[in-house]
Design a protein around this motif. Structure first.
Motif, mmCIF file in Angstrom:
data_model
loop_
_atom_site.group_PDB
_atom_site.id
_atom_site.type_symbol
_atom_site.label_atom_id
_atom_site.label_comp_id
_atom_site.label_asym_id
_atom_site.label_seq_id
_atom_site.Cartn_x
_atom_site.Cartn_y
_atom_site.Cartn_z
ATOM 1 N N SER A 1 8.396 -3.609 5.971
ATOM 2 C CA SER A 1 7.265 -3.028 6.693
ATOM 3 C C SER A 1 7.084 -1.578 6.262
ATOM 4 N N GLY A 2 6.020 -0.944 6.785
ATOM 5 C CA GLY A 2 5.784 0.468 6.519
ATOM 6 C C GLY A 2 5.046 0.713 5.214
ATOM 7 N N ASP A 3 5.022 1.989 4.788
ATOM 8 C CA ASP A 3 4.331 2.381 3.567
ATOM 9 C C ASP A 3 5.009 1.770 2.339
ATOM 10 N N TYR A 4 4.216 1.572 1.272
ATOM 11 C CA TYR A 4 4.797 1.065 0.031
ATOM 12 C C TYR A 4 3.825 1.290 -1.121
ATOM 13 N N ILE A 5 4.359 1.233 -2.344
ATOM 14 C CA ILE A 5 3.559 1.126 -3.565
ATOM 15 C C ILE A 5 4.169 -0.003 -4.381
ATOM 16 N N ALA A 6 3.313 -0.794 -5.040
ATOM 17 C CA ALA A 6 3.805 -1.946 -5.807
ATOM 18 C C ALA A 6 2.900 -2.177 -7.009
ATOM 19 N N LEU A 7 3.488 -2.243 -8.193
ATOM 20 C CA LEU A 7 2.773 -2.550 -9.429
ATOM 21 C C LEU A 7 3.253 -3.909 -9.921
ATOM 22 N N SER A 8 2.329 -4.793 -10.208
ATOM 23 C CA SER A 8 2.721 -6.139 -10.636
ATOM 24 C C SER A 8 1.678 -6.706 -11.589
ATOM 25 N N LEU A 9 2.034 -7.826 -12.204
ATOM 26 C CA LEU A 9 1.117 -8.584 -13.045
ATOM 27 C C LEU A 9 0.727 -9.859 -12.314
ATOM 28 N N LYS A 10 -0.565 -10.194 -12.392
ATOM 29 C CA LYS A 10 -1.042 -11.471 -11.876
ATOM 30 C C LYS A 10 -2.047 -12.023 -12.865
ATOM 31 N N ASP A 11 -1.722 -13.170 -13.448
ATOM 32 C CA ASP A 11 -2.590 -13.794 -14.457
ATOM 33 C C ASP A 11 -2.899 -12.813 -15.582
ATOM 34 N N ARG A 12 -1.901 -12.010 -15.969
ATOM 35 C CA ARG A 12 -1.963 -11.021 -17.055
ATOM 36 C C ARG A 12 -2.777 -9.772 -16.703
ATOM 37 N N TYR A 13 -3.255 -9.656 -15.474
ATOM 38 C CA TYR A 13 -3.942 -8.442 -15.026
ATOM 39 C C TYR A 13 -2.942 -7.537 -14.287
ATOM 40 N N ALA A 14 -2.975 -6.247 -14.581
ATOM 41 C CA ALA A 14 -2.140 -5.300 -13.846
ATOM 42 C C ALA A 14 -2.776 -5.036 -12.489
ATOM 43 N N GLU A 15 -1.969 -5.115 -11.429
ATOM 44 C CA GLU A 15 -2.430 -4.867 -10.067
ATOM 45 C C GLU A 15 -1.568 -3.788 -9.421
ATOM 46 N N PHE A 16 -2.218 -2.874 -8.719
ATOM 47 C CA PHE A 16 -1.485 -1.869 -7.941
ATOM 48 C C PHE A 16 -1.856 -2.052 -6.478
ATOM 49 N N ARG A 17 -0.854 -2.376 -5.676
ATOM 50 C CA ARG A 17 -1.044 -2.558 -4.235
ATOM 51 C C ARG A 17 -0.325 -1.424 -3.506
ATOM 52 N N PHE A 18 -0.953 -0.933 -2.434
ATOM 53 C CA PHE A 18 -0.336 0.169 -1.709
ATOM 54 C C PHE A 18 -0.768 0.154 -0.255
ATOM 55 N N ASP A 19 0.045 0.809 0.567
ATOM 56 C CA ASP A 19 -0.252 1.017 1.979
ATOM 57 C C ASP A 19 0.234 2.412 2.333
ATOM 58 N N PHE A 20 -0.718 3.351 2.561
ATOM 59 C CA PHE A 20 -0.366 4.730 2.870
ATOM 60 C C PHE A 20 -0.387 5.013 4.367
ATOM 61 N N GLY A 21 -1.011 4.171 5.143
ATOM 62 C CA GLY A 21 -1.114 4.479 6.568
ATOM 63 C C GLY A 21 -1.600 3.312 7.390
ATOM 64 N N GLY A 22 -1.084 2.110 7.102
ATOM 65 C CA GLY A 22 -1.417 0.956 7.923
ATOM 66 C C GLY A 22 -2.558 0.106 7.420
ATOM 67 N N LYS A 23 -3.106 0.443 6.226
ATOM 68 C CA LYS A 23 -4.208 -0.353 5.683
ATOM 69 C C LYS A 23 -3.887 -0.738 4.249
ATOM 70 N N PRO A 24 -3.380 -1.957 3.995
ATOM 71 C CA PRO A 24 -3.038 -2.376 2.628
ATOM 72 C C PRO A 24 -4.271 -2.390 1.730
ATOM 73 N N MET A 25 -4.094 -1.940 0.483
ATOM 74 C CA MET A 25 -5.193 -1.904 -0.477
ATOM 75 C C MET A 25 -4.728 -2.426 -1.828
ATOM 76 N N LEU A 26 -5.700 -2.827 -2.668
ATOM 77 C CA LEU A 26 -5.421 -3.424 -3.964
ATOM 78 C C LEU A 26 -6.377 -2.842 -5.000
ATOM 79 N N VAL A 27 -5.826 -2.462 -6.173
ATOM 80 C CA VAL A 27 -6.622 -2.022 -7.312
ATOM 81 C C VAL A 27 -6.200 -2.876 -8.504
ATOM 82 N N ARG A 28 -7.176 -3.415 -9.240
ATOM 83 C CA ARG A 28 -6.859 -4.291 -10.370
ATOM 84 C C ARG A 28 -7.505 -3.741 -11.646
ATOM 85 N N ALA A 29 -6.751 -3.787 -12.755
ATOM 86 C CA ALA A 29 -7.278 -3.355 -14.047
ATOM 87 C C ALA A 29 -8.436 -4.250 -14.469
ATOM 88 N N GLU A 30 -9.283 -3.728 -15.385
ATOM 89 C CA GLU A 30 -10.490 -4.450 -15.774
ATOM 90 C C GLU A 30 -10.236 -5.572 -16.772
#
Length: 708
Positions: A51-80
């Motif tokens: 639980s709590g804040d986190y940062i996570a970088l991973s691959l999904k179907d060969r796309y780089a994804e950055f997931r993070f939660d800075f204050g209770g709202k999970p977000m996702l950014v994906r490379a083009e």
């Protein structure tokens, strides 16, 4: 050699490191890897287990994804674009306050979703790469699937520092050797060594061969080849970097330098101290011998191609200023209207003011450009490189897209109107020559040569001896919305709430205490004290220290910005070294003064101020005083404004000329009737020049806080 780890996930592979440091509001990291599978966790750092804040970088179907939660709202950014398997890739992630991006190789960066607030990132647990020891460590939204990374990781940088993977790992499991040299990438009998680079290896070439893979005919560095200088291998050959007073392709010449101007030749540079303030005001004169694209000035947050930077370059013959701050996707770019004249001296001034880049060339007008959104602090930590940069240690930001140094002469360098001594102030340099072109062929540096003949004075006009004259506040030295005033010909910044420092460049988080200087104050939401607009009973407690005999502790009355015209109020202040409590109800006033305890001695003192209908009660360090207004028909007091602590804007007018001194000191605790001890950061709606108290004024030490 085992320098490059491979992750096979049979059944589990990972490495752990200390948590990402100093990442509350700003962080950047890079990871270089060669994937064998299109899915898998590359990096994770969290706050608490599951639980709590986190940062996570991973691959999904060969796309780089950055997931993070800075204050209770999970977000996702994906490379083009997807990544190619079994090839080396580098992912960069950067964040500053509300802004951030992810970039893969040379793909276009992808911005974070817009953050409405400035959430603090709180990371506590270890940082993991390649996987984790237990998937229960991750919050549910941190990954789309519980799969570790399969492949090799050659490089990790955290906050601009390259991590030595094998040596610095706290723990590792399921790691094998990657062996990037197994495919024999070094040609022509070159020797391959594993290294933490973007291709995971370095080639040591045989004589006569050079280049990254020893595929180019050329000369490589050998001991002593550069004499007193140092040797660097380039893509096509080797080059000598000669120290001051040496020149030549093998540093074989004695060079007589002149402190008024320096000559640069494409692979030259002079390094000076890092700019000391987040504002920029640099003036210099240049005389280009070539108008080829080149770097004139460069300074950055990191020696890696990430983070904030400032660059002045020649591009297409024009002077061009580039500034990027705070994880923005695109830099501010300002370009001169006309190309620079060849072989003639031209004065250039670059400035940064409230996020705006300003370029002035010669006698032309200022040209300006500004990034969208609010101003951001410019963080610079490297040397200020002039005439080029040290290519062996510095990788310029990719936006600059120029690697060649300036070809020509530079003189009259000023930093904030203070002259920089071109020779005495040098921190490092290479291949600098005299603009007078006076050389002496000589042997060793220590050999006995004839006394040098001073070179001719360079062609610099007298009207270039001084930079543009400016008033102290003309360059707007105050960051983050701070206001500038001139006091005894010196610029003084008043900082808005949440910022401090000489130029308001430092972000701060107040807790339960605040120190004040000059016209400092904090405006606190009234709901923390008493939500009712009209009230028959009011109370407040403050613990403070001060060495000054006069200063407002608090004022509660009319709304902010409203002139005082006889409204109800309660207030406490230090007056002539003693605490004074005053109140006004229905046109009648009462003033109570504790004349027994002097409080301007730098020690902690407790003040509790209460009002019950028309009775005022003051308690100073447990000593009680009381008084009353003249009887009135009205028993409740109307207090529509917020509570001002430590002072108020335009204090004399705001308080009806009762007080004229803001507090200079520290308020350790503020207590309200509604919530008790108040967190100033969450309660503040406005403020100026408020900082954190010194460590010895922490709210939980020393005198016991009041109970109201």
């Amino acid at each position: 050699t085992g320098a490059i780890p491979q992750f096979r996930q049979e059944p589990r592979s990972y490495m752990s490191f200390p948590t990402l440091p100093n990442s509350s509001f700003k962080f950047n990291f890079e990871l270089t890897f060669r994937p064998e599978n299109g899915d898998g966790l590359l990096l994770f750092n969290g706050q608490t287990r599951g639980s709590g804040d986190y940062i996570a970088l991973s691959l999904k179907d060969r796309y780089a994804e950055f997931r993070f939660d800075f204050g209770g709202k999970p977000m996702l950014v994906r490379a083009e674009e997807p990544l190619a398997l079994n090839e080396w890739h580098t992912v960069r992630v950067s964040r500053f306050k509300r802004d951030g991006y992810i970039q893969v190789d040379e793909q276009h960066p992808v911005a974070f979703p817009t953050l409405q607030q400035i959430p603090q990132l709180d990371l506590i647990e270890d940082l993991y790469i390649g996987g984790v020891p237990n998937w229960e460590l991750l919050p549910a939204d941190a990954v789309s699937q519980q799969v570790g990374f399969v492949g090799c990781i050659s490089r990790l940088t955290l906050q601009g520092r390259t991590v030595e993977l094998i040596r610095e790992a706290k723990y590792k499991e399921g790691i094998t050797d990657c062996r990037p040299c197994a495919q024999g990438p070094c040609q022509n009998k070159g020797v391959c060594l594993e290294s933490q680079t973007e291709q995971a290896y370095t080639c040591i070439c045989q004589p006569g061969w050079t280049g990254r893979d020893c595929a180019i005919e050329g000369t490589q560095c050998t001991p002593g080849v550069c004499g007193a200088g140092r040797c660097e291998n380039t893509e096509n050959d080797m080059e000598c970097l000669c120290p001051l007073n040496r020149s030549g392709d093998r540093c074989q010449y004695n060079e007589i330098l002149n402190e008024h101007s320096l000559n640069f030749k494409g692979n030259s540079f002079a390094a000076y101290g890092t700019p000391k303030v987040t504002k920029v005001n640099i003036t210099l004169s240049v005389r280009p011998a070539s108008l080829e694209d080149s770097v004139i000035l460069y300074t950055a947050e990191s020696t890696l191609p990430s983070g904030d930077y400032l660059a002045l370059v020649l591009r297409g013959g024009h002077a061009e200023l580039l500034i990027n701050t705070a994880a923005r996707l695109d830099p501010v770019v300002v370009r001169s209207a006309e190309p620079l004249p060849l072989n003639r001296w031209t004065r250039i001034e670059i400035r940064r003011r409230l996020g705006e880049g300003i370029l002035r060339v010669g006698d032309g007008p200022e040209r300006k450009a500004k990034a969208p959104g609010s101003d951001r602090i410019l963080s610079l930590k490297t040397h200020l490189y002039v005439g080029g940069y040290d290519r062996s240690t510095v990788k310029v930001n990719r936006d600059v897209n120029i690697t060649k140094g300036f070809d020509g002469c530079i003189s009259r360098l000023y930093n904030f109107q203070k002259p920089v001594n071109l020779l005495a102030d040098i921190k490092d340099a290479a291949n600098i020559q005299s603009c007078g072109e006076t050389n002496m062929i000589g042997g060793d540096e220590d050999s006995d040569n004839e006394p040098p003949v001073p070179p001719p004075t360079p062609d610099v006009h007298e009207n270039e001896l001084q930079p543009y004259a400016m008033a102290p506040c003309a360059s707007d030295p105050c960051e983050n919305g701070g206001s500038c005033s001139e006091q005894e010909d010196v610029a003084v910044c008043s900082c808005p709430f949440g910022f401090s420092g000489k130029h308001c460049q430092e972000h701060l988080q107040l807790g339960f205490n605040a120190s004040f200087r000059g016209d400092g104050y904090v405006e606190l939401n009234r709901s923390h004290f008493q939500p009712a607009l009209e009230q028959s009973y009011t109370s407040m407690g403050i613990v403070f220290t001060t060495n000054k005999p006069n200063g407002l502790l608090f004022w509660w009355g009319q709304e902010a910005g409203e002139e005082y015209t006889g409204q109800d109020f309660i207030a406490a202040a230090v007056v002539d070294g003693y605490v004074e409590y005053s109140m006004r109800l229905d046109g009648e006033e009462a003033v109570i003064r504790n004349s027994d305890i002097r409080v301007d001695n730098g020690e902690r003192h407790i003040v509790i101020a209460k009002r019950d209908e028309n009775t005022a009660i003051l308690e100073v360090d447990r000593m009680l005083h009381s008084g009353e207004t003249r009887p009135t028909s009205k028993k409740s007091m109307k207090l529509p404004g917020n509570v001002f602590v430590g002072g108020a804007p335009d204090l004399e007018v705001f308080t009806g000329f009762r007080y004229k001194h803001n507090l200079n000191g520290c308020i350790v605790v503020v207590e309200g009737e509604t919530v008790g001890q108040i967190n100033l950061s969450s309660a503040a709606v406005n403020g100026v020049n408020a900082n954190v108290c010194p460590a010895n004024d922490d709210p939980l030490g020393g005198t016991e806080p009041p109970v109201v």
